[in-house]
Design a protein around this motif. Structure first.
Motif, PDB file in Angstrom:
ATOM      1  N   VAL A 148      10.904   1.885 -19.146  1.00  0.00           N
ATOM      2  CA  VAL A 148       9.731   2.704 -18.841  1.00  0.00           C
ATOM      3  C   VAL A 148       8.495   1.958 -19.331  1.00  0.00           C
ATOM      4  O   VAL A 148       8.420   1.572 -20.503  1.00  0.00           O
ATOM      5  N   CYS A 149       7.548   1.762 -18.437  1.00  0.00           N
ATOM      6  CA  CYS A 149       6.331   1.036 -18.796  1.00  0.00           C
ATOM      7  C   CYS A 149       5.528   1.825 -19.825  1.00  0.00           C
ATOM      8  O   CYS A 149       5.301   3.031 -19.669  1.00  0.00           O
ATOM      9  N   GLY A 150       5.084   1.130 -20.862  1.00  0.00           N
ATOM     10  CA  GLY A 150       4.403   1.792 -21.970  1.00  0.00           C
ATOM     11  C   GLY A 150       2.891   1.760 -21.829  1.00  0.00           C
ATOM     12  O   GLY A 150       2.334   1.381 -20.800  1.00  0.00           O
ATOM     13  N   ILE A 151       2.228   2.150 -22.889  1.00  0.00           N
ATOM     14  CA  ILE A 151       0.774   2.286 -22.890  1.00  0.00           C
ATOM     15  C   ILE A 151       0.092   0.940 -23.137  1.00  0.00           C
ATOM     16  O   ILE A 151       0.692   0.000 -23.650  1.00  0.00           O
ATOM     17  N   THR A 152      -1.166   0.874 -22.750  1.00  0.00           N
ATOM     18  CA  THR A 152      -2.081  -0.136 -23.262  1.00  0.00           C
ATOM     19  C   THR A 152      -2.824   0.546 -24.410  1.00  0.00           C
ATOM     20  O   THR A 152      -3.579   1.488 -24.183  1.00  0.00           O
TER      21      THR A 152
END
Length: 405
Positions: free
Chosen positions: A42-46
Motif C-alpha cells: 500500500v502506497c504510503g504518505i509523503t
C-alpha cells in the motif's frame, strides 16, 4: 523504520472466506488470495502534512482487507512506504525555513500515532525511501543498461515504448485510461509532459539529477534522487514476492503512479507488479476533493485533540464503501459519534451464550468487496432490535471492523 503497535485482533470461531474485491485493471471483482499467503503493498504518505481523513479512508480500506485475510487463515505480508524525499516535502521545508528531514520525522511520527489510535494493523515493513536509495539507484542503472532508461540532460526517464517492446506491459493496461486522459493527469499529478527531449510526453522520471540546494545521493547514474514510481517498485520487490496479491492506494494513484510502478516492475523482472490493483475512493470536504494543495483538510490528529473518540472516526469512514467518493461533513461525524454511543450501550448487555448469527452476517457482507456499510447496518439492526450481544459477536466487531466495544 519502526511502524506502530499492533492492535489486538481476536480469533473467531470457524474460518472466514477470502474476500472478492474490485480490480481496477480488469474492471471486475476478483478473489484476493494466493496459495495461503497474501502479499499487499500500500502506497504510503509523503510526510509533510499528515494525516487527513482521505489518508485514513485509504488505510482503513486495506486494513479491512487484511483483517478478512487473517480471518480466512491466510499468512499476510504487508509493506508500506513513506516518501520522505520528494518535491512537496522540499517545498514545505523552503516555505517554513525548516530542515526537510525534521519535517519528515515529525509528520511520520504523527502518522504513526494516528494509525495506532485508529487501530490500523501496521505493515510488517514500513520503509522510508531514504532507506533504500542504493537499491533504487541500482534499478535505474539496470533500466539504462537495458535501453529502457534514457537521459534528458542529466535526468533519467523511463522509455515507455521500449518497455512495451520487450515486456507484456503497455501504457493504459492498469488504468484503462485514454492517452488524452493520461496526458491530463500526468500534468496534474507530478509528471512533466511538456518537457523537451522526452521520447514520449508520458515517460516517467526515474532519477532526478542533483540540483543546487537539493539533497542528492551518489550513484552510478550520477548524483541525484529517485523519481516517484520507481521507489515503490523497488521497495515492493525488496520485501514481497512478485507479483504481490494486491497493490493498493487511493484512486488518485491509478495514473501515473500505479501505471508506471507496474511498468517499471515488468521491465526489471519480467513479472507483473500485482495480481489485483485496488483503489480507495476520494474524500471531499466543503464541496471539493480533500487535498493538501487546496488546504481543505480535516486532520485525524486535530479531531483527536478535540476529544473525538478514534473509534467514531473509524466508524465515520467505514460507513462509506471504500471505493466510493464521498464528503466529510459535521453530520457524518455526528452520526458516527451517536452510533458508537448506541453500540457501547448495547455492548453492556453482553450475554455469555454461543451466538454466531451476527458473525455470519459480517463475514457475508465484508466478503463481497469489503462492504463495510452493509456490515454496519447488520449491527445497527441487532442494536435496534434490542437483542443482547454475545462475546463472539463483540469479538467479531473488533476483529473484522476494528471497533472495540
Amino acid at each position: 523504520m519502526k511502524s506502530w503497535n499492533r492492535p489486538a485482533v481476536p480469533r473467531l470461531p470457524g474460518t472466514g472466506r477470502v474476500p472478492v474485491i474490485y480490480d481496477t485493471a480488469s474492471s471486475a471483482l476478483r478473489e484476493a488470495a494466493a496459495d495461503g499467503t497474501a502479499g499487499i503493498y500500500v502506497c504510503g504518505i509523503t510526510p509533510y502534512d499528515a494525516t487527513h481523513i482521505g489518508h485514513a479512508a485509504t488505510y482503513l480500506a486495506f486494513d479491512t482487507l487484511i483483517r478478512l485475510w487473517l480471518d480466512a487463515g491466510l499468512d499476510v505480508r504487508y509493506v508500506q512506504n513513506t516518501t520522505d524525499i520528494d518535491d512537496p516535502l522540499l517545498e514545505r521545508a523552503a516555505a517554513t525555513g525548516r530542515d526537510w528531514r525534521e519535517i519528515a520525522r515529525e509528520q511520520t511520527e504523527l502518522f504513526r500515532e494516528d494509525m495506532a489510535a485508529l487501530a490500523v494493523i501496521p505493515p510488517d515493513h514500513f520503509i522510508a525511501v531514504t532507506e533504500v536509495i542504493d537499491p533504487i539507484a541500482d534499478a535505474v542503472e539496470q533500466l539504462v543498461e537495458q535501453g529502457i532508461g534514457y537521459r534528458v540532460d542529466d535526468d533519467v526517464y523511463f522509455d515507455s515504448a521500449a518497455a512495451a517492446r520487450v515486456t507484456p506491459w503497455r501504457l493504459g493496461d492498469e488504468s484503462g485510461y485514454s492517452r488524452e486522459t493520461m496526458l491530463k493527469l500526468s500534468a496534474e499529478r507530478g509528471g512533466d509532459p511538456e518537457r523537451d527531449g522526452k521520447r514520449d510526453p508520458l515517460d516517467a522520471l526515474l532519477w532526478r539529477a542533483e540540483r543546487p540546494g537539493e539533497p542528492a545521493w551518489p550513484a552510478a547514474v550520477g548524483a541525484g534522487r529517485p523519481g516517484w514510481h520507481i521507489e515503490c517498485t523497488v521497495i515492493a520487490g525488496e520485501y514481497l514476492d512478485i507479483p504481490v496479491t494486491v497493490n493498493g492506494g487511493g484512486s488518485d494513484l491509478i495514473f501515473p503512479h500505479h501505471e508506471f510502478s507496474a511498468g517499471h516492475m515488468a521491465a526489471l523482472t519480467g513479472k507483473p507488479l500485482a495480481g489485483i490493483y485496488s483503489h480507495a475512493g476520494m474524500v471531499a470536504y466543503q464541496g471539493t476533493k480533500m487535498s493538501k494543495s487546496l488546504g481543505n483538510l480535516v486532520f485525524v490528529s486535530a479531531l483527536r485533540r478535540d476529544g473525538v473518540d478514534p473509534r467514531a472516526i473509524r466508524l465515520a469512514v467505514l460507513a462509506h464503501h471504500y471505493r466510493s467518493d464521498w464528503e466529510w461533513t459535521d453530520e457524518v461525524l455526528a452520526d458516527a459519534v451517536a452510533r458508537l454511543q448506541r453500540w457501547l450501550q448495547w455492548a453492556t448487555k453482553q450475554e455469555a451464550r454461543p451466538e454466531f448469527r451476527l458473525l455470519d452476517e459480517l463475514r457475508d457482507a465484508l466478503h463481497h468487496d469489503l462492504d463495510t456499510p452493509a456490515a454496519i447496518a447488520a449491527i445497527d439492526r441487532q442494536v435496534a432490535a434490542g437483542r443482547a450481544p454475545s462475546i463472539v459477536e463483540l469479538d467479531a466487531i473488533r476483529a473484522l471492523l476494528g471497533i472495540q466495544l
